[in-house]
Design an enzyme around this catalytic site. Structure first.
Site, PDB file in Angstrom:
ATOM      1  N   ASP A   1       0.873  -1.161   0.000  1.00  0.00           N
ATOM      2  CA  ASP A   1       0.000   0.000   0.000  1.00  0.00           C
ATOM      3  C   ASP A   1       0.922   1.227   0.000  1.00  0.00           C
ATOM      4  OD1 ASP A   1      -2.077   1.762   0.010  1.00  0.00           O
ATOM      5  OD2 ASP A   1      -3.117   0.922   1.748  1.00  0.00           O
TER       6      ASP A   1
HETATM    7  C1  BGC Z   1      -4.960   3.400   0.013  1.00  0.00           C
HETATM    8  C2  BGC Z   1      -5.083   2.393  -1.116  1.00  0.00           C
HETATM    9  C3  BGC Z   1      -4.893   3.096  -2.429  1.00  0.00           C
HETATM   10  C4  BGC Z   1      -3.552   3.794  -2.429  1.00  0.00           C
HETATM   11  C5  BGC Z   1      -3.267   4.549  -3.718  1.00  0.00           C
HETATM   12  C6  BGC Z   1      -3.692   4.209  -0.079  1.00  0.00           C
HETATM   13  O1  BGC Z   1      -3.720   5.247   0.841  1.00  0.00           O
HETATM   14  O2  BGC Z   1      -4.992   2.719   1.237  1.00  0.00           O
HETATM   15  O3  BGC Z   1      -6.327   1.754  -1.071  1.00  0.00           O
HETATM   16  O4  BGC Z   1      -4.988   2.177  -3.470  1.00  0.00           O
HETATM   17  O5  BGC Z   1      -3.523   4.740  -1.376  1.00  0.00           O
HETATM   18  O6  BGC Z   1      -4.087   5.652  -3.828  1.00  0.00           O
END
Ligand code: BGC
Length: 763
Positions: free
Chosen positions: A233
């Site tokens: 993530d």
């Molecule tokens: C979120 C993810 C997301 C990623 C990219 C993160 O903060 O938890 O779900 O895909 O950002 O935007």
């Protein structure tokens, strides 16, 4: 496409620094460019229910602009469709949008279990039940990937709140981990082979998900057979070297070279084997080359937003859950005198905030849909602010005034954006007080009141008994108004079902005492008893149970048949049931199968959701629905063997309309493999030995030889009842014979006895 040999050849031309650099992003959304090397770059984008491709300023919280795209209903509503094909169809549509926009991997689906109604991202997640989440997301992954676009199932794992999401440790038992929290990922990983899995920010029992070998290698790869890549993530990596060792392939987004350098240093210091990095590059390049084959080859994929808007509308109609419909107030007659109250009728709340936020190309509100369909002179009063919780007397009075004049009043209410979003959790389950006040005032004067809700997670409903109907629309995507029009006026019968329990009040929720935990620790003390598993076990009343939802017709359930009366755990069981539409309109029904667990010493939920089919029936039409159950339908995760086990006994196969409304049930006798110890010792308990069929007879005979020949004293007779006597014998370890046999049993006797029983079980 490159063969593995070709990929290895390419890797052999890279320096250590280049290889390390390949393992993290070039930017927020792109994989690395290696100067002078002919390695393609691919793009990943959010997800999960619309494309958030950022062309200019990048971020992971949905703040900066992304391209215009189509926003489909949020995950919460998609789960409420209980329609696997439909979710698959949405996946295909998204896959086409990705192809048209040259996005290689869409960052979804998001399948974390809804442990608490307070989690800020519940709108994005699917269910409190792992079977539902697993079945639905399998369809999504297959749908997207059928267009040769990858998915990234997220957030792996046990990421069930937003508070301290980068550091909190979700502390839980192995059983809860496997049965509840991982099961939602396991199905899609095993059956749909997502190209990537996104590891979560949090820790699991102390270890960050991004550097959790148990999670990323032992379970994901070794146990479930995952062959794809694990992406972090955004910003989830702490120690890049540890993460690589644990099984993380790609760090996102770019750390501007810092963590690549950390990797190089770790290898130079000999802390990490370079071959591990080579293997990682191999896996990543395979993903990159496979995906790249489609890039620039998207001319056949036209991204027709208006067409997709229509698809979004049709999908949305199935996401709505009719929670109450007293006197069949819905559907409305188009000629009725209708008053519409509530800001969301004009500016609907239709999507969640954060990384899932879509820049919609068009939004249809309920009022738009009414005027498009020739109902332009419906009376409307805003009633309250759509974004804040400030009571405005004038707005309320306007609402009351139009309600007084109408046959029926629709109130479009719900939660403002700021009430629920990524990055923080809710503190309560209340709707804004200003909306409650308007509902109260309006429902006092309205002839009939229908509440139309817009929210991403359960709310408390103090108005439940004062209104005639409640239609839960969740966050219905950009075409929500058109879908509401179709359902409210009866062109479509509502067919959504709750994928989560609505408790009466927050304090009823099983995680209440342990959410969000303290500092960096949250203890999952409720263990496997999440959602309906808890409410059923505690025999608690709920506001609306898991699986609940009404329709404009009635269905009759009959003729439940099981293929066998007795099975052993490795045999399948086929279950069939007939469903008839006995009402007067066509509609879809969600036929739900629960397995009611047999009564054994294993602590288990009363029943568990193990099958569902959604079928469409015209009035008078009947269909047979068939389910196939397998070992997992009856199993729990046993921590002694670190595997699934089936307790023997009589299970009930229940077919119902929801978890609290079982229409038919039939028993099946299941024989599971008993879990028996490999060896007994001084600490072994009498009861366990007597329950072991291999030695039970021998042990019984042996114990009989130790009948107490001393007459009990009067005091003993009085204070020692039969149950006590039985228990004190059954729960005693072998070594207690030394003390309680009046000196008859010595170590030599115990050794001899142990030698004998261990010999028998080894035979
Ligand atoms: C979120 C993810 C997301 C990623 C990219 C993160 O903060 O938890 O779900 O895909 O950002 O935007």
């Amino acid at each position: 496409m490159k063969t593995i040999e070709e990929i290895r050849e390419i890797i052999s031309t890279l320096t250590l620094e280049e290889k390390a650099s390949l393992c993290s992003g070039e930017t927020f959304w792109l994989t690395k460019k290696i100067p002078g090397k002919d390695i393609p770059v691919i793009m990943v984008s959010d997800g999960p229910v619309g494309l958030r491709k950022q062309a200019n300023v990048e971020d992971h919280l949905g703040m900066n602009e992304s391209i215009q795209a189509v926003c489909f209903p949020a995950g919460v509503g998609m789960a409420a469709t209980f329609n696997k094909e439909l979710y698959g169809k949405m996946g295909e549509t998204l896959g086409e949008e990705c192809r048209a926009e040259n996005v290689a991997v869409i960052l979804g689906p998001a399948v974390n279990i809804k442990r608490s109604p307070l989690c800020g991202r519940n709108f994005e997640y699917l269910s409190e039940d792992p079977f539902l989440a697993s079945e639905m997301s399998t369809s999504y992954v297959k749908g997207v990937q059928s267009k040769h676009v990858g998915t990234s199932i997220k957030h792996f794992a046990v990421n069930n709140m937003e508070t301290r999401r980068f550091s909190a440790s979700s502390n839980l038992s192995e059983r809860a981990l496997r049965e509840i929290y991982l099961a939602a990922f396991e199905g899609p990983v095993r059956n749909a082979e997502p190209w990537t899995v996104m590891c979560s920010y949090n820790r699991i029992n102390g270890e960050l998900a991004s550097q959790n070998k148990m999670l990323l290698t032992d379970i994901l790869r070794d146990d479930w057979g995952f062959k794809g890549n694990v992406i972090s993530d955004w910003g989830a990596v702490s120690n890049r070297a540890k993460a690589l060792e644990a099984g993380l392939n790609l760090e996102m987004p770019t750390s501007y070279g810092e963590n690549d350098a950390m990797l190089v240093e770790a290898i130079k210091r000999g802390e990490l084997d370079e071959s591990l990095l080579d293997k990682n590059c191999e896996s990543l390049l395979k993903l990159i080359y496979d995906a790249y084959d489609n890039i620039g080859n998207s001319s056949e994929f036209k991204f027709d937003r208006d067409e997709h808007h229509e698809i979004a509308k049709n999908i949305a109609t199935e996401t709505f859950v009719l929670l109450k419909n007293e006197g069949n107030v819905l559907p409305l007659n188009k000629n009725a005198k209708i008053a519409v109250v509530g800001a969301y009728a004009k500016t609907p709340r239709f999507q969640g905030g954060g990384s899932a936020h879509i820049n919609c190309h068009k939004i249809t509100s309920f009022l738009n849909a009414c005027s498009e369909n020739g109902l332009a002179d419906i009376k409307f009063a805003e009633g309250f602010s759509p974004v804040a919780d400030d009571f405005d007397e004038n707005l309320c009075n306007e609402a009351v005034a139009i309600a007084q004049e109408a046959d029926v009043t629709l109130i479009f209410a719900g939660l403002p954006d700021i009430f629920e979003s990524e990055a923080y959790d809710r503190k309560h389950m209340n709707m804004p007080a200003c909306q409650l006040k308007v509902i109260d005032e309006v429902s006092k004067v309205a002839k009939k009141t229908v509440i139309v809700l817009h929210n991403g997670s359960p709310i408390e409903m103090p108005f439940v008994n004062n209104v005639d109907a409640i239609l839960e629309c969740y966050l219905g995507g950009q075409a929500v108004g058109g879908a509401q029009f179709d359902v409210i006026f009866g062109d479509k019968s509502p067919s959504g079902r709750l994928a989560e329990t609505f408790p009466i009040k927050l304090e009823d929720n099983p995680s209440y005492l342990n959410f969000p935990g303290y500092k960096n620790n949250v203890n999952y003390a409720e263990d496997i008893f999440v959602g309906y598993r808890y409410y059923d076990k505690k025999k608690m009343n709920v506001l609306f149970p898991f699986g609940f939802g009404l329709s404009y017709t009635e269905f009759k359930y009959s003729n439940l048949k099981l293929s066998k009366e007795e099975i052993n755990e490795d045999e399948g069981l086929t279950v069939s049931v007939d469903i008839t539409n006995v009402g007067s309109v066509a509609s879809k029904e969600v036929v739900q199968l629960y397995v009611k667990n047999c009564d054994t010493k294993v602590l288990r939920p009363v029943r568990e959701f193990k099958g569902f089919e959604k079928i469409e029936l015209a009035p008078g039409e009947a269909k047979t629905v068939t389910f196939i159950l397998n070992k997992r339908s009856f199993a729990y995760f046993d921590e002694r063997i670190h595997d699934w086990a089936v307790p023997s006994g009589t299970y009930q196969i229940e077919i119902g309309k929801n978890s609290r409304c079982i229409e038919l049930s039939a028993p099946v006798e299941v024989t599971g493999k008993q879990i028996l110890p490999d060896e007994y010792n001084y600490d072994s308990i009498t009861e366990d030995m007597l329950e072991d069929p291999r030695i039970a007879e021998y042990v019984k005979g042996y114990l009989a030889g130790f009948g107490n020949d001393r007459e009990k004293t009067d005091v003993e007779k009085e204070s020692m009842n039969e149950e006590m006597e039985y228990a004190s014998m059954m729960y005693s370890p072998l070594r207690s014979g030394l003390y309680f046999s009046g000196g008859k049993i010595k170590y030599d006797d115990i050794d001899e006895f142990l030698e004998e029983i261990n010999k028998i079980i080894k035979k």
